[in-house]
Structures are given as structure tokens and as C-alpha cells.
Design a protein around this motif. Structure first.
Motif, PDB file in Angstrom:
ATOM      1  N   VAL A  76       0.833  -1.202   0.000  1.00 57.66           N
ATOM      2  CA  VAL A  76       0.000   0.000   0.000  1.00 57.66           C
ATOM      3  C   VAL A  76       0.869   1.254   0.000  1.00 57.66           C
ATOM      4  O   VAL A  76       1.917   1.315   0.646  1.00 57.66           O
ATOM      5  N   PHE A  77       0.411   2.235  -0.761  1.00 57.87           N
ATOM      6  CA  PHE A  77       1.091   3.521  -0.860  1.00 57.87           C
ATOM      7  C   PHE A  77       0.058   4.603  -0.594  1.00 57.87           C
ATOM      8  O   PHE A  77      -1.003   4.642  -1.234  1.00 57.87           O
ATOM      9  N   LEU A  78       0.352   5.474   0.366  1.00 55.53           N
ATOM     10  CA  LEU A  78      -0.558   6.549   0.736  1.00 55.53           C
ATOM     11  C   LEU A  78      -0.028   7.874   0.224  1.00 55.53           C
ATOM     12  O   LEU A  78       1.143   8.193   0.420  1.00 55.53           O
ATOM     13  N   VAL A  79      -0.884   8.649  -0.444  1.00 53.31           N
ATOM     14  CA  VAL A  79      -0.494   9.961  -0.957  1.00 53.31           C
ATOM     15  C   VAL A  79      -1.237  11.027  -0.157  1.00 53.31           C
ATOM     16  O   VAL A  79      -2.468  11.100  -0.172  1.00 53.31           O
ATOM     17  N   PHE A  80      -0.465  11.833   0.565  1.00 54.24           N
ATOM     18  CA  PHE A  80      -1.026  12.887   1.406  1.00 54.24           C
ATOM     19  C   PHE A  80      -1.107  14.184   0.605  1.00 54.24           C
ATOM     20  O   PHE A  80      -0.085  14.682   0.110  1.00 54.24           O
ATOM     21  N   CYS A  81      -2.303  14.719   0.513  1.00 54.88           N
ATOM     22  CA  CYS A  81      -2.537  15.925  -0.294  1.00 54.88           C
ATOM     23  C   CYS A  81      -3.052  17.061   0.575  1.00 54.88           C
ATOM     24  O   CYS A  81      -3.857  16.845   1.486  1.00 54.88           O
ATOM     25  N   MET A  82      -2.578  18.280   0.272  1.00 51.59           N
ATOM     26  CA  MET A  82      -3.266  19.429   0.860  1.00 51.59           C
ATOM     27  C   MET A  82      -4.526  19.642   0.029  1.00 51.59           C
ATOM     28  O   MET A  82      -4.516  19.556  -1.207  1.00 51.59           O
ATOM     29  N   GLU A 105      -0.223  31.895   1.932  1.00 52.87           N
ATOM     30  CA  GLU A 105      -0.686  31.305   3.188  1.00 52.87           C
ATOM     31  C   GLU A 105      -1.359  29.958   2.966  1.00 52.87           C
ATOM     32  O   GLU A 105      -1.252  29.052   3.804  1.00 52.87           O
ATOM     33  N   ALA A 106      -2.030  29.791   1.843  1.00 50.33           N
ATOM     34  CA  ALA A 106      -2.696  28.509   1.562  1.00 50.33           C
ATOM     35  C   ALA A 106      -1.683  27.377   1.496  1.00 50.33           C
ATOM     36  O   ALA A 106      -1.911  26.289   2.042  1.00 50.33           O
ATOM     37  N   VAL A 107      -0.563  27.620   0.823  1.00 46.13           N
ATOM     38  CA  VAL A 107       0.467  26.585   0.690  1.00 46.13           C
ATOM     39  C   VAL A 107       1.115  26.303   2.044  1.00 46.13           C
ATOM     40  O   VAL A 107       1.403  25.142   2.378  1.00 46.13           O
ATOM     41  N   ILE A 108       1.341  27.352   2.832  1.00 46.09           N
ATOM     42  CA  ILE A 108       1.919  27.159   4.162  1.00 46.09           C
ATOM     43  C   ILE A 108       0.971  26.349   5.041  1.00 46.09           C
ATOM     44  O   ILE A 108       1.371  25.370   5.688  1.00 46.09           O
ATOM     45  N   VAL A 109      -0.301  26.735   5.046  1.00 44.27           N
ATOM     46  CA  VAL A 109      -1.293  26.036   5.866  1.00 44.27           C
ATOM     47  C   VAL A 109      -1.441  24.585   5.419  1.00 44.27           C
ATOM     48  O   VAL A 109      -1.402  23.647   6.230  1.00 44.27           O
ATOM     49  N   GLY A 110      -1.615  24.379   4.120  1.00 47.68           N
ATOM     50  CA  GLY A 110      -1.831  23.026   3.616  1.00 47.68           C
ATOM     51  C   GLY A 110      -0.649  22.117   3.860  1.00 47.68           C
ATOM     52  O   GLY A 110      -0.803  20.952   4.263  1.00 47.68           O
ATOM     53  N   SER A 111       0.558  22.633   3.632  1.00 46.58           N
ATOM     54  CA  SER A 111       1.760  21.833   3.847  1.00 46.58           C
ATOM     55  C   SER A 111       1.957  21.503   5.328  1.00 46.58           C
ATOM     56  O   SER A 111       2.371  20.389   5.678  1.00 46.58           O
ATOM     57  N   THR A 112       1.670  22.482   6.194  1.00 48.26           N
ATOM     58  CA  THR A 112       1.790  22.243   7.637  1.00 48.26           C
ATOM     59  C   THR A 112       0.808  21.174   8.085  1.00 48.26           C
ATOM     60  O   THR A 112       1.170  20.239   8.821  1.00 48.26           O
ATOM     61  N   ASP A 113      -0.438  21.285   7.645  1.00 47.41           N
ATOM     62  CA  ASP A 113      -1.448  20.297   8.032  1.00 47.41           C
ATOM     63  C   ASP A 113      -1.072  18.902   7.543  1.00 47.41           C
ATOM     64  O   ASP A 113      -1.237  17.911   8.263  1.00 47.41           O
ATOM     65  N   VAL A 114      -0.552  18.814   6.314  1.00 42.91           N
ATOM     66  CA  VAL A 114      -0.112  17.513   5.799  1.00 42.91           C
ATOM     67  C   VAL A 114       1.048  16.973   6.642  1.00 42.91           C
ATOM     68  O   VAL A 114       1.082  15.791   6.987  1.00 42.91           O
TER      69      VAL A 114
END
Length: 250
Positions: A76-82, A105-114
Motif C-alpha cells: 500500500v502507498f498513501l499519498v497525502f494531499c493538501m 498562506e494557503a500553501v503554508i497552511v496546507g503543507s503544515t497540516d499535511v
């Protein structure tokens, strides 16, 4: 020391998996539930995970990620996406403008959450006796991941995670000493050069032992090369795919 701390401190990235041993759906469900219980910005839950098991799809993604064969070898391979697609739907439902994707800010937020979710997934999987290795190489050819996984606008693949049963477990790679990365009250610039000199020797010795003397490279040389021109493929592909997915930051 409790078991959670032991698991976290014992982490090592595995790249040798037993392709005959399955990671079942209940195990993946448990891992992802743990990952998505982690903190996230404004409860926006800006993360989606794509579970990939199909051999042909894994093979295509392994090539796109830089010929990382362990993507194929594990079950299994999991791909984490913002994921700001749901936020877009929320904006439409409430008649609001969707301005966040026009700002960095969207990229910062999404990357941090991932990153938070991915770290939790690694800890959860390893606590269950499974091996893991994160795959940042998915951004080498991010458009391929968008196409193969049918990602809609405002969704971008940040990192993958291979999960499986380990055949062999590598030695733990030494980290920078804590006084380099845990700063007291303010950042101490003067300390860093001395620590890097010491750490280079530590990593060189580690690499030599791990490769029977075939590789004696140190930390600073690898970092210097990669941030000079080793990341060219990422630079060439990540930004255009981000913009194509609707992130029009300036």
C-alpha cells in the motif's frame, strides 16, 4: 519512558518491504483515523489521503517519484494531499469569496497540516509494528500524481508514505545534537558552524559503516549539493502544477 515516546524515538525509514505480506484495510483505517485526529488549522481539515494498492498505478507513481522501487514493493502507498477543494465548496455554499488560494498562506497552511498528519500516520503505523518511509519525491513529477489520482482543483500532492511489513530495518541515522535545534529564548547563530563540523564527522562515520566504506559523505556536502541544483526537478514542476491546481499565490 512510555511506549509512545519509545516509538517516536525509535523511528527509522524502511526501504526493504515484504511484498508477500498485506497491510489490511482495518490497519490502514486505524492509521488514517489517527493521522486525521491530529491538529489542523481552523478545523479546516485541509488534508486528504489517497490509498493506492493497484500494482500498475503504484508502478507508474514509483517511476514519477524518481524510480523509488519500494513504492511498488509494499502492498500500500498513501499519498497525502493538501486539500482546499472542500473549503471551496464551503465558500460556494455560504456565498463567500474564496481568497485563500490567491495567497502563499494557503500553501503554508496546507503543507503544515499535511506534515502534522503524516507524522501522526508514521507514529501510528510504527506503533503497530509496520515499517514506513515518507516519499517527498512525488513532487518531482507532481502533475503525474494529479493526473493518475484524478485530483480536482485546489488539491495538491505534498508527500507520499509507503507502509508495509519490513524485511530489514536499517540502523538509526544520527540526528543533529539537540543544542543545534532546540534554542533557548533566542536563536544562537554562533553555535551552528561548530555543531555542523562535529555533525559532519558523525554522519561521515555513519555512512562509512553503513556502506562498508563505499560512501563517506557528510551532512553539509549533501545538503549543499541538493540546495544548489539537486532540487531542480522539484523547482521545475511543483510551482506550475500548484498554479494549474488553482493556487495563484504571488
Amino acid at each position: 519512558m512510555n511506549e509512545t515516546i519509545k516509538t517516536l524515538r525509535n523511528h527509522r525509514s524502511v526501504r526493504d518491504f515484504d511484498s508477500e505480506r498485506e497491510v489490511n484495510e482495518d490497519e490502514i483505517k486505524t492509521i488514517i483515523e489517527a493521522a486525521l485526529a491530529a491538529p489542523n488549522w481552523i478545523n479546516g481539515q485541509q488534508v486528504s489521503v489517497i490509498e493506492v494498492r493497484d500494482p500498475e498505478r503504484k508502478a507508474a507513481l514509483a517511476i514519477a517519484a524518481g524510480n523509488q522501487k519500494w513504492i511498488e514493493e509494499s502492498t500500500v502507498f498513501l499519498v497525502f494531499c493538501m486539500d482546499f477543494f472542500r473549503a471551496k465548496l464551503a465558500a460556494e455554499k455560504n456565498g463567500a469569496d474564496f481568497k485563500i488560494v490567491d495567497d502563499i498562506e494557503a500553501v503554508i497552511v496546507g503543507s503544515t497540516d499535511v506534515g502534522i498528519a503524516l507524522g501522526s500516520a508514521v507514529a501510528a503505523a510504527e506503533s503497530m509494528g509496520l515499517g514506513t518511509v515518507p516519499i517527498g519525491g512525488i513532487r518531482r513529477n507532481s502533475q503525474t500524481f494529479v493526473d493518475v489520482l484524478n485530483l480536482p482543483e485546489y488539491v495538491f500532492p505534498i508527500s507520499g508514505l509507503v507502509v508495509g511489513h519490513s524485511k530489514t530495518i536499517p540502523g538509526q541515522k544520527p540526528r543533529l545534537p539537540l543544542n543545534a535545534t532546540l534554542q533557548k529564548e533566542h536563536y544562537d547563530k554562533k553555535l551552528q558552524e561548530e555543531i555542523i563540523d562535529q555533525y559532519d564527522q558523525t554522519i561521515s562515520s555513519y555512512m562509512s559503516e553503513r556502506t562498508d566504506g563505499q560512501d563517506t559523505s557528510n551532512w553539509s556536502s549533501k545538503i549543499a549539493y541538493f540546495y544548489d541544483n539537486g532540487f531542480d526537478q522539484y523547482a521545475k514542476n511543483s510551482a506550475p502544477t500548484l498554479k494549474k491546481q488553482g493556487f495563484h499565490y504571488k
